[in-house]
Scaffold this active site. Structure first.
Site, PDB file in Angstrom:
ATOM      1  N   LYS A  39     -20.658 -22.161  16.913  1.00  0.00           N
ATOM      2  CA  LYS A  39     -19.702 -21.111  16.561  1.00  0.00           C
ATOM      3  C   LYS A  39     -20.235 -20.279  15.389  1.00  0.00           C
ATOM      4  O   LYS A  39     -20.150 -19.051  15.378  1.00  0.00           O
ATOM      5  CB  LYS A  39     -18.367 -21.760  16.182  1.00  0.00           C
ATOM      6  N   THR A 124      -1.123 -24.745   8.910  1.00  0.00           N
ATOM      7  CA  THR A 124       0.308 -25.095   8.914  1.00  0.00           C
ATOM      8  C   THR A 124       0.439 -26.577   8.630  1.00  0.00           C
ATOM      9  O   THR A 124      -0.027 -27.405   9.402  1.00  0.00           O
ATOM     10  CB  THR A 124       0.923 -24.758  10.288  1.00  0.00           C
ATOM     11  N   GLU A 154       0.404 -18.394   6.745  1.00  0.00           N
ATOM     12  CA  GLU A 154       0.075 -17.202   7.533  1.00  0.00           C
ATOM     13  C   GLU A 154       1.143 -17.028   8.603  1.00  0.00           C
ATOM     14  O   GLU A 154       1.594 -17.996   9.195  1.00  0.00           O
ATOM     15  CB  GLU A 154      -1.301 -17.472   8.190  1.00  0.00           C
ATOM     16  N   LYS A 227       6.940 -21.849   6.130  1.00  0.00           N
ATOM     17  CA  LYS A 227       6.118 -21.721   7.342  1.00  0.00           C
ATOM     18  C   LYS A 227       6.747 -22.473   8.520  1.00  0.00           C
ATOM     19  O   LYS A 227       6.957 -21.922   9.600  1.00  0.00           O
ATOM     20  CB  LYS A 227       4.703 -22.241   7.063  1.00  0.00           C
ATOM     21  N   LEU A 273      14.338 -12.484  21.383  1.00  0.00           N
ATOM     22  CA  LEU A 273      15.524 -12.739  22.206  1.00  0.00           C
ATOM     23  C   LEU A 273      15.206 -12.382  23.658  1.00  0.00           C
ATOM     24  O   LEU A 273      16.050 -11.891  24.375  1.00  0.00           O
ATOM     25  CB  LEU A 273      16.705 -11.900  21.707  1.00  0.00           C
ATOM     26  N   GLY A 280       5.364 -21.163  24.481  1.00  0.00           N
ATOM     27  CA  GLY A 280       4.183 -22.030  24.501  1.00  0.00           C
ATOM     28  C   GLY A 280       3.292 -21.660  23.338  1.00  0.00           C
ATOM     29  O   GLY A 280       3.747 -21.116  22.335  1.00  0.00           O
ATOM     30  N   CYS A 283       1.276 -22.982  18.435  1.00  0.00           N
ATOM     31  CA  CYS A 283       2.092 -23.103  17.215  1.00  0.00           C
ATOM     32  C   CYS A 283       3.501 -23.630  17.459  1.00  0.00           C
ATOM     33  O   CYS A 283       3.861 -24.681  16.935  1.00  0.00           O
ATOM     34  CB  CYS A 283       2.158 -21.756  16.518  1.00  0.00           C
ATOM     35  N   LYS A 286       3.995 -27.355  18.714  1.00  0.00           N
ATOM     36  CA  LYS A 286       3.473 -28.296  17.709  1.00  0.00           C
ATOM     37  C   LYS A 286       4.319 -28.237  16.422  1.00  0.00           C
ATOM     38  O   LYS A 286       4.662 -29.268  15.838  1.00  0.00           O
ATOM     39  CB  LYS A 286       2.018 -27.905  17.427  1.00  0.00           C
TER      40      LYS A 286
HETATM   41  C1  UGA Z   1       3.770 -17.689  16.382  1.00  0.00           C
HETATM   42  C2  UGA Z   1       4.624 -16.918  15.357  1.00  0.00           C
HETATM   43  O1  UGA Z   1       5.279 -15.813  15.994  1.00  0.00           O
HETATM   44  C3  UGA Z   1       3.763 -16.390  14.206  1.00  0.00           C
HETATM   45  O2  UGA Z   1       4.591 -15.762  13.220  1.00  0.00           O
HETATM   46  C4  UGA Z   1       3.029 -17.583  13.570  1.00  0.00           C
HETATM   47  O3  UGA Z   1       2.182 -17.161  12.502  1.00  0.00           O
HETATM   48  C5  UGA Z   1       2.183 -18.279  14.635  1.00  0.00           C
HETATM   49  O4  UGA Z   1       3.047 -18.730  15.687  1.00  0.00           O
HETATM   50  C6  UGA Z   1       1.491 -19.451  13.960  1.00  0.00           C
HETATM   51  O5  UGA Z   1       2.183 -20.349  13.463  1.00  0.00           O
HETATM   52  O6  UGA Z   1       0.260 -19.413  13.810  1.00  0.00           O
HETATM   53  P1  UGA Z   1       2.154 -16.990  18.388  1.00  0.00           P
HETATM   54  O7  UGA Z   1       2.059 -18.459  18.685  1.00  0.00           O
HETATM   55  O8  UGA Z   1       0.921 -16.158  18.363  1.00  0.00           O
HETATM   56  O9  UGA Z   1       2.852 -16.765  16.960  1.00  0.00           O
HETATM   57  O10 UGA Z   1       3.077 -16.370  19.515  1.00  0.00           O
HETATM   58  P2  UGA Z   1       4.498 -15.650  19.622  1.00  0.00           P
HETATM   59  O11 UGA Z   1       4.311 -14.208  19.779  1.00  0.00           O
HETATM   60  O12 UGA Z   1       5.393 -16.090  18.544  1.00  0.00           O
HETATM   61  O13 UGA Z   1       5.006 -16.257  21.020  1.00  0.00           O
HETATM   62  C7  UGA Z   1       5.195 -17.659  21.176  1.00  0.00           C
HETATM   63  C8  UGA Z   1       5.743 -17.980  22.547  1.00  0.00           C
HETATM   64  O14 UGA Z   1       7.102 -17.565  22.655  1.00  0.00           O
HETATM   65  C9  UGA Z   1       5.027 -17.303  23.723  1.00  0.00           C
HETATM   66  O15 UGA Z   1       4.874 -18.242  24.767  1.00  0.00           O
HETATM   67  C10 UGA Z   1       5.944 -16.182  24.125  1.00  0.00           C
HETATM   68  O16 UGA Z   1       5.818 -15.826  25.482  1.00  0.00           O
HETATM   69  C11 UGA Z   1       7.299 -16.799  23.831  1.00  0.00           C
HETATM   70  N1  UGA Z   1       8.367 -15.816  23.550  1.00  0.00           N
HETATM   71  C12 UGA Z   1       8.307 -15.016  22.467  1.00  0.00           C
HETATM   72  C13 UGA Z   1       9.472 -15.755  24.406  1.00  0.00           C
HETATM   73  O17 UGA Z   1       9.569 -16.493  25.410  1.00  0.00           O
HETATM   74  N2  UGA Z   1      10.485 -14.876  24.109  1.00  0.00           N
HETATM   75  C14 UGA Z   1      10.435 -14.053  23.021  1.00  0.00           C
HETATM   76  O18 UGA Z   1      11.402 -13.280  22.825  1.00  0.00           O
HETATM   77  C15 UGA Z   1       9.320 -14.131  22.176  1.00  0.00           C
END
Ligand code: UGA
Length: 471
Positions: A39, A124, A154, A227, A273, A280, A283, A286
């Site tokens: 990497k 985290t 973050e 966080k 919402l 999934g 983050c 877990k």
């Molecule tokens: C999430 C958090 O949003 C970030 O703020 C955080 O920093 C990050 O985890 C982390 O801890 O590193 P991320 O995992 O990239 O970010 O993805 P999200 O955009 O939050 O989506 C998570 C899941 O929820 C996805 O599977 C998405 O499809 C689902 N989702 C999201 C829904 O089903 N409905 C929604 O309204 C929003």
């Protein structure tokens, strides 16, 4: 102009790599450390191993100037005053976060400290990790005068991580004394003062010179809790709307209307919402489990989080049943699948509901042709092509002669497909949309049998499908 710092970032996964490149972008010297040699050499050659907007451009801008990659943590620690720990904290068997990487890195850093260092946890981690890191460093013979440990969580989302970093809603720094606070505030100064946004080639986003991100200074423990609590709250919002979507189906209402009606209340807000097939990613699943575990360890019953998790798995099961209700039997049925990533805009498939569902459909004897704009290579590593699973070159190829088309990831490009072409490409014009990407009435008008999440008509359509297929 703020002072330039030398920052070591340990771990070049999603969080570490984005943070490292962004710190270089706001004017610091960055040494990115990872123990994965391949990497490190890939990154040194300017190749970005993840799919993330702006990351290739920013790496090209700063590589060989203000960002370097190495496996040598000792040298990086010696050259830097600030060491940011962004290594993985995977889920252990109990659901708790496995902190062995953090522990190992803390010991290694300790052995290289000869003058003042600020160690910053960005991974985290559960509350109290900060104290553990301090203890580990002291155990290695480093005096308390020579280091501080701070927490700087973050909040970036995959797919929009660079813009989230540089245009943050807020920057949280958890410190237990002013010495650490001064160092951390200084490295974020180009953002908090707004000076970064004056630059003509600044990454565009919502923040500006007159509206820079606020910085919240808290205790280390509060920052650690912020966080976990933020991610758990967002996951809870998703599970909440998912149950409401089930209610909508039972009552004959449209969850999109309900969601809008709830979300326009300023106290609730419209984001997160969106009903679907459950959350999934690396983050939410877990972190909800780890936060529940932390609460348990501290003697607090956070049963609400157990419900959040239960609803999330139930949502996948309900989608599976929905497909069954449309197809009646599975063996030998051909399914076109659009979407493999855990959400749109990323190539990440970790804990992706789509992967889980595909595995279940394969087990039931379905034949699947799948397409995703970014995540096919990664998926092939866990679900290799076989007699019953193939990967298509575009959405129409995935749909060809399929008994039904499933939408499992919210990629915007799926919403823009040519519906007439899709209609004649499918064997039966059945679309089962797990992300509510399409306008329901339009789909019905175009002659599709269209099932989605929490929107009316599902039952009527289901009956129509059944009667179509009955002899
Ligand atoms: C999430 C958090 O949003 C970030 O703020 C955080 O920093 C990050 O985890 C982390 O801890 O590193 P991320 O995992 O990239 O970010 O993805 P999200 O955009 O939050 O989506 C998570 C899941 O929820 C996805 O599977 C998405 O499809 C689902 N989702 C999201 C829904 O089903 N409905 C929604 O309204 C929003």
């Amino acid at each position: 102009m703020s002072e330039k710092s030398t920052i070591a970032v340990v771990g070049s996964g999603y969080v570490g790599l984005v943070a490292a490149v962004c710190f270089a972008e706001i004017g610091h010297n960055v040494i990115c450390v990872d123990n994965d040699e391949s990497k490190v050499s890939q990154l040194s050659d300017g190749e970005v191993p993840i799919f993330e907007e702006y990351l290739p451009e920013l790496l090209a801008r700063h590589r060989n100037k203000s960002i370097a990659f190495t496996t040598d943590l000792h040298a990086a620690t010696q050259k830097s005053q600030i060491i940011i720990v962004a290594v993985g904290t995977p889920q252990s068997q109990t659901g708790s976060a496995d902190l062995s990487y953090v522990d190992a890195v803390a010991s290694q850093i300790a052995r290289s400290i000869t003058e003042y260092k600020l160690i910053v946890e960005k991974s985290t981690v559960p509350v109290y990790t900060n104290e553990w890191i301090s203890r580990v460093i002291e155990r290695n013979g480093v005096s308390r005068e020579l280091f501080d440990v701070a927490s700087n969580p973050e909040f970036l989302r995959e797919g929009t991580a660079v813009a989230d970093f540089l245009h943050a809603d807020r920057i949280v720094i958890g410190v237990d004394n002013e010495r650490a606070g001064n160092v951390l505030r200084a490295i974020y100064e180009p953002l908090t003062s707004g000076s970064y946004y004056q630059s003509a080639d600044a990454v565009p986003g919502s923040r500006s010179t007159i509206d820079p991100p606020p910085l919240l200074q808290t205790s280390t423990k509060a920052a650690e809790l912020i966080k976990h609590a933020s991610n758990a709250f967002l996951a809870m919002k998703i599970s909440f709307i998912n149950v409401v979507s089930t209610l909508c189906e039972a009552a004959g209402a449209d969850v999109e209307e309900v969601s809008k009606g709830i979300g326009t209340d300023g106290r609730i807000g419209p984001k997160f919402l969106k009903a679907g097939i459950g959350y999934g990613g690396s983050c939410f699943p877990k972190d909800v489990a780890a936060f529940r575990y932390v609460a348990e360890q501290l003697g607090v019953d956070f049963g609400l989080l157990r419900e959040v998790e239960k609803i999330n798995s139930e949502q996948k099961r309900r989608f599976f049943q929905k497909v069954r209700s449309a197809l009646w039997t599975f063996r030998g049925k051909k399914l076109g699948v659009l979407g493999l990533a855990f959400k749109g805009g990323t190539d990440d498939i970790r804990e992706s509901p789509a992967i889980d569902l595909i595995a279940q459909f394969l087990k039931e004897g379905c034949i699947i042709s799948a397409y995703d704009p970014a995540a096919m290579e990664r998926t092939k590593q866990v679900l290799p092509p076989s007699g019953t699973l193939s990967y298509a070159k575009d959405p129409y190829e995935a749909a060809r002669d399929a008994d039904a088309l499933l939408v499992l990831t919210e990629w915007q490009e799926f919403a823009e497909l040519d519906l007439d072409r899709l209609h004649y490409t499918l064997r039966y014009p059945i679309v089962i949309d797990g992300r509510n990407l399409f306008d329901r009435e339009m789909m019905v008008r175009r002659g599709f049998t269209y099932l989605s999440i929490g929107r009316p008509g599902a039952t009527q359509v289901k009956n129509a499908v059944l009667s179509n297929r009955l002899p």
